[in-house]
Scaffold this motif. Structure first.
Motif, PDB file in Angstrom:
ATOM      1  N   ALA A   1      -8.913  -6.620   7.520  1.00  0.00           N
ATOM      2  CA  ALA A   1      -9.800  -7.189   8.558  1.00  0.00           C
ATOM      3  C   ALA A   1      -9.749  -8.724   8.569  1.00  0.00           C
ATOM      4  O   ALA A   1     -10.763  -9.386   8.355  1.00  0.00           O
TER       5      ALA A   1
ATOM      6  N   ASP B   1      -9.837 -10.805  10.794  1.00  0.00           N
ATOM      7  CA  ASP B   1     -10.745 -11.456  11.761  1.00  0.00           C
ATOM      8  C   ASP B   1     -12.126 -11.742  11.175  1.00  0.00           C
ATOM      9  O   ASP B   1     -12.840 -12.624  11.658  1.00  0.00           O
TER      10      ASP B   1
ATOM     11  N   ASN C   1       0.835  -1.205   0.000  1.00  0.00           N
ATOM     12  CA  ASN C   1       0.000   0.000   0.000  1.00  0.00           C
ATOM     13  C   ASN C   1       0.869   1.252   0.000  1.00  0.00           C
ATOM     14  O   ASN C   1       0.619   2.205  -0.728  1.00  0.00           O
TER      15      ASN C   1
ATOM     16  N   GLY D   1      -7.905  -1.760   6.846  1.00  0.00           N
ATOM     17  CA  GLY D   1      -7.084  -2.843   6.313  1.00  0.00           C
ATOM     18  C   GLY D   1      -7.918  -4.044   5.895  1.00  0.00           C
ATOM     19  O   GLY D   1      -9.121  -3.920   5.594  1.00  0.00           O
TER      20      GLY D   1
HETATM   21  P1  NAD Z   1      -7.938  -3.453   9.927  1.00  0.00           P
HETATM   22  O1  NAD Z   1      -8.385  -2.111   9.469  1.00  0.00           O
HETATM   23  O2  NAD Z   1      -7.857  -4.508   8.906  1.00  0.00           O
HETATM   24  O3  NAD Z   1      -8.899  -3.956  11.098  1.00  0.00           O
HETATM   25  C1  NAD Z   1      -9.087  -3.255  12.335  1.00  0.00           C
HETATM   26  C2  NAD Z   1     -10.446  -3.638  12.923  1.00  0.00           C
HETATM   27  O4  NAD Z   1     -11.478  -2.996  12.159  1.00  0.00           O
HETATM   28  C3  NAD Z   1     -10.745  -5.142  12.866  1.00  0.00           C
HETATM   29  O5  NAD Z   1     -11.469  -5.497  14.025  1.00  0.00           O
HETATM   30  C4  NAD Z   1     -11.624  -5.292  11.635  1.00  0.00           C
HETATM   31  O6  NAD Z   1     -12.518  -6.380  11.704  1.00  0.00           O
HETATM   32  C5  NAD Z   1     -12.388  -3.963  11.615  1.00  0.00           C
HETATM   33  N1  NAD Z   1     -12.718  -3.559  10.245  1.00  0.00           N
HETATM   34  C6  NAD Z   1     -11.862  -3.018   9.330  1.00  0.00           C
HETATM   35  N2  NAD Z   1     -12.516  -2.788   8.184  1.00  0.00           N
HETATM   36  C7  NAD Z   1     -13.789  -3.188   8.363  1.00  0.00           C
HETATM   37  C8  NAD Z   1     -14.934  -3.201   7.529  1.00  0.00           C
HETATM   38  N3  NAD Z   1     -14.903  -2.751   6.276  1.00  0.00           N
HETATM   39  N4  NAD Z   1     -16.082  -3.712   8.031  1.00  0.00           N
HETATM   40  C9  NAD Z   1     -16.127  -4.138   9.293  1.00  0.00           C
HETATM   41  N5  NAD Z   1     -15.092  -4.144  10.154  1.00  0.00           N
HETATM   42  C10 NAD Z   1     -13.924  -3.672   9.684  1.00  0.00           C
HETATM   43  O7  NAD Z   1      -6.508  -3.246  10.620  1.00  0.00           O
HETATM   44  P2  NAD Z   1      -5.383  -4.313  11.039  1.00  0.00           P
HETATM   45  O8  NAD Z   1      -6.040  -5.517  11.647  1.00  0.00           O
HETATM   46  O9  NAD Z   1      -4.424  -3.531  11.839  1.00  0.00           O
HETATM   47  O10 NAD Z   1      -4.667  -4.714   9.685  1.00  0.00           O
HETATM   48  C11 NAD Z   1      -4.897  -5.934   8.995  1.00  0.00           C
HETATM   49  C12 NAD Z   1      -4.033  -5.972   7.727  1.00  0.00           C
HETATM   50  O11 NAD Z   1      -4.420  -4.924   6.844  1.00  0.00           O
HETATM   51  C13 NAD Z   1      -2.530  -5.806   7.962  1.00  0.00           C
HETATM   52  O12 NAD Z   1      -1.830  -6.714   7.117  1.00  0.00           O
HETATM   53  C14 NAD Z   1      -2.252  -4.387   7.538  1.00  0.00           C
HETATM   54  O13 NAD Z   1      -0.945  -4.222   7.072  1.00  0.00           O
HETATM   55  C15 NAD Z   1      -3.255  -4.221   6.413  1.00  0.00           C
HETATM   56  N6  NAD Z   1      -3.665  -2.810   6.167  1.00  0.00           N
HETATM   57  C16 NAD Z   1      -3.847  -2.457   4.863  1.00  0.00           C
HETATM   58  C17 NAD Z   1      -4.286  -1.171   4.574  1.00  0.00           C
HETATM   59  C18 NAD Z   1      -4.491  -0.792   3.131  1.00  0.00           C
HETATM   60  O14 NAD Z   1      -4.604  -1.662   2.296  1.00  0.00           O
HETATM   61  N7  NAD Z   1      -4.528   0.494   2.785  1.00  0.00           N
HETATM   62  C19 NAD Z   1      -4.564  -0.258   5.596  1.00  0.00           C
HETATM   63  C20 NAD Z   1      -4.401  -0.675   6.926  1.00  0.00           C
HETATM   64  C21 NAD Z   1      -3.957  -1.966   7.202  1.00  0.00           C
END
Ligand code: NAD
Length: 484
Positions: free
Chosen positions: A267, A269, A82, A265
Motif C-alpha cells: 500500500a 499510497d 513473496n 501488498g
Molecule cells: P496493495 O494491496 O498494496 O494496495 C491496493 C489498495 O489497497 C491500495 O489502495 C492500498 O492503499 C489498499 N490497501 C492495501 N492494504 C491495506 C491495508 N492494510 N489498509 C488499508 N488499505 C490497504 O496492492 P498494489 O498497490 O497493487 O501493490 C503494491 C506493492 O505491494 C507492489 O510492489 C506489489 O508487488 C506488492 N505486493 C506484495 C504482496 C505481498 O507481500 N504478499 C501482495 C500484493 C502486492
C-alpha cells in the motif's frame, strides 16, 4: 517459547507488523521473534533474490515465517520475493479464509447473507512461475506448468483441512473445458483424491461460472481448491465479498516451512502515515497461532478483534464514514483494551494452548516428487515455432520439402488456429507460426529424427522454439490446433 522468524516488510509492513506484535505481546503469546531481512532494501543492496543469506538460514532452521508485505521493485528485472519465498520452500497450499465480520458492512452483510469461504490456492506452479519468452518482435509466450504430484499435494491438503473443519462442500475450480491437459490434470487429480474422502461432498465448477455464482450465491460454497492464477483472482474476489483486502489473511502451508502473511501488498499510497488497517495481518497471525497450537491465545485475540469491529471501531479504509477513524496504533490499542470481551456474533471458544514443536528436518538432498506408476512414453513428433511473415501456403511449400514418411508436416497454425492445410482467409495472422510434424498413427520416432529435422528446417526458417509431442500409454498428450 516458540521461536519464529519475522520479516516486517516494506511500505505499510513495519506499521502493521508493529501493531500486530503489540497485540501478541499484550496477549502474552509465547513467541520469540528472530527478525530477518527481506524485501525492497535487500534488493536495493544488490541481493537479487530479495533475502539475505542469514534470513534464509534462520527461516530454514525455524520453519515459521511471519511476514509483512514486500515490494517487488519495478523495472529491475528481479522476481517477487513473496513468490520466491513461497516457491523456494515449497509452501504448496495458500489457504485464505474469508468470513463475514460483524461491523464490516458489505452488500451481503446488509442482506443478512453470511459468508464463510476458504480458498486453497496452489502456490508453486502455473503461469505464476512467470516463465516467459518473447519469440518474435510481436509474440510473447508464457509457460503454464501444472504437475500431477504438485496438484496432489495441494488437493490432499484441501481435503484434509475440509475434513478437520467439517466442511459442507469441497469444490474444484478449473477451466478444464479449454485447458484440457493442464487443468484436466488438476481436475482428474481432484477426482482421484475426492474418492478417498467419501464422507465429504465434492464437486467441480468452471471458473467463470464460479465467479458469477460467487457474487449471486456466495453462501452456497465452502472450500474451494484452485490452480495458482485462478486462485489469485478468485481470492481477491472473495476479499471483496467480505469488505476488501484489509480483511484477507493467508497461510502458505508446506511440509517443512510455513509462511503467514496478509493477502494485500505494501500500500505505497498510505505508507508511513500510520493509517493502514492491520486486521488482515492480525488474522494471518491468528492463523499462525492456531498452527502453533496456541488456540486459546488465538481465540482471546480474535474475540477482542471481533468485539472491536462490532463496536463500529474502524480504520480509514472501512466502516461508517460518519464516525471518526482510528489510526493503526489506536486500532491495535482498542483490540488490547477489549481482551476478555465476547462478540455477539462468531465468538470463538478454544481448548487451552498446547504449543507444538516445529522441527525442520535437515535435508541432504532435494526431495523429488513423482508419479509412482511409470507410463509407456512414445515420441510422436514435434511442433516447431518459426518467425515468419509469409502466407501459410508459402510456408507449407517450403516446409513440406523437409517432410519425411516417418515425420510428415501435418498442419500449420498461427496463434493456435489452424491455417494450413485448411483454414480461413479471415483468420488474422501474426509473425509466429507453429509447424506440426507428426508421425503417422502408431508410428514412433527418435530424438535424433527431431534433431535432424531441426537442422534442415533451420536452413529455411528462423526457429524460435520446439515442443515435442508425446504419447503416454498410447494417449496423445498434446492439444489440437483450433479447427484441426
Ligand atoms: P496493495 O494491496 O498494496 O494496495 C491496493 C489498495 O489497497 C491500495 O489502495 C492500498 O492503499 C489498499 N490497501 C492495501 N492494504 C491495506 C491495508 N492494510 N489498509 C488499508 N488499505 C490497504 O496492492 P498494489 O498497490 O497493487 O501493490 C503494491 C506493492 O505491494 C507492489 O510492489 C506489489 O508487488 C506488492 N505486493 C506484495 C504482496 C505481498 O507481500 N504478499 C501482495 C500484493 C502486492
Amino acid at each position: 517459547m516458540i521461536e519464529i522468524a519475522v520479516a516486517k516488510g516494506d511500505g505499510i509492513g513495519p506499521e502493521i507488523m508493529e501493531a500486530v506484535l503489540s497485540i501478541f505481546k499484550a496477549a502474552e503469546a509465547p513467541l520469540q521473534y528472530h527478525f530477518v531481512e527481506m524485501g525492497k532494501w535487500v534488493f536495493d543492496k544488490g541481493i537479487g533474490n530479495g533475502m539475505t543469506p542469514e534470513a534464509k538460514a534462520t527461516i530454514e532452521k525455524l520453519g515459521i515465517l511471519f511476514k509483512g508485505p514486500m515490494e517487488t521493485p519495478k523495472g529491475k528485472g528481479v522476481k517477487s520475493i513473496n513468490v520466491t519465498a513461497r516457491k523456494t520452500w515449497n509452501t504448496y497450499a495458500n489457504k485464505r479464509t474469508f468470513q463475514t465480520l460483524h461491523g464490516v458492512n458489505t452488500v451481503f452483510s446488509k442482506a443478512g447473507i453470511p459468508i464463510d469461504l476458504t480458498v486453497v490456492r496452489e502456490n508453486i506452479e502455473d503461469t505464476y512461475g512467470g516463465i516467459e519468452h518473447q519469440l518474435t518482435e510481436d509474440v510473447a509466450i508464457s509457460r503454464r506448468i501444472i504437475t500431477r504430484p504438485g496438484s496432489e499435494q495441494v488437493i490432499r491438503y484441501a481435503f484434509e483441512m475440509a475434513k478437520q473443519k467439517k466442511a459442507r462442500r469441497v469444490t474444484c475450480v478449473h477451466k478444464a473445458n479449454i485447458m484440457k491437459i493442464t487443468d484436466g490434470m488438476f481436475l482428474n487429480t481432484f477426482r482421484k483424491i475426492a474418492a478417498e474422502y467419501p464422507e465429504l461432498n465434492s464437486d467441480d465448477i468452471i471458473v467463470d461460472d464460479l465467479c458469477m455464482k460467487m457474487v449471486t450465491r456466495p453462501e452456497s460454497f465452502d472450500v474451494l481448491v484452485l490452480t495458482n492464477l485462478q486462485g489469485d483472482i478468485v481470492s481477491d474476489l472473495c476479499a471483496g465479498l467480505v469488505g476488501g483486502l484489509g480483511f484477507a489473511p493467508s497461510a502458505n502451508i508446506g511440509d517443512n516451512i510455513c509462511i503467514f502473511e496478509a493477502v494485500h501488498g505494501t500500500a505505497p499510497d498510505i505508507a508511513g502515515k500510520n493509517i493502514a488497517n492491520p486486521t488482515a495481518l492480525l488474522l494471518s497471525g491468528i492463523a499462525m497461532l492456531h498452527h502453533l497450537g496456541l488456540t486459546e491465545t488465538a481465540a482471546k485475540i480474535e474475540n477482542a478483534l471481533l468485539y472491536t469491529l462490532e463496536q463500529g471501531i474502524h480504520t480509514g479504509d472501512f466502516g461508517d464514514k460518519s464516525t471518526a477513524s482510528l489510526n493503526t496504533t489506536e486500532f491495535a490499542s482498542k483490540i488490547i483494551e477489549n481482551f476478555g470481551r465476547q462478540p455477539k456474533l462468531g465468538a470463538k471458544t478454544a481448548e487451552p494452548d498446547q504449543p507444538v514443536t516445529v522441527s525442520v528436518p535437515e535435508l541432504k538432498e532435494n526431495l523429488l516428487i513423482h508419479s509412482k506408476e511409470p507410463a509407456t512414453k512414445t515420441l510422436a513428433g514435434a511442433d516447431f515455432f518459426i518467425d515468419s511473415i509469409l502466407q501459410p501456403d508459402a510456408i507449407a511449400a517450403i516446409a513440406e520439402k523437409f517432410s519425411t514418411k516417418e515425420l510428415p508436416l501435418i498442419n500449420i497454425s498461427n496463434r493456435g488456429t489452424q491455417v494450413w492445410p485448411t483454414g480461413s482467409k479471415y483468420t488474422v495472422l501474426v509473425d509466429s507460426y507453429t509447424l506440426r510434424f507428426e508421425a503417422p498413427a502408431n508410428g514412433a520416432i527418435t530424438q535424433q529424427s527431431i534433431i535432424d529435422l531441426y537442422s534442415s528446417l533451420a536452413t529455411a526458417f528462423q526457429i524460435t522454439s520446439v515442443e515435442t509431442l508425446l504419447e503416454l500409454n498410447g494417449q496423445k498428450v498434446y492439444s489440437l490446433a483450433q479447427g484441426q
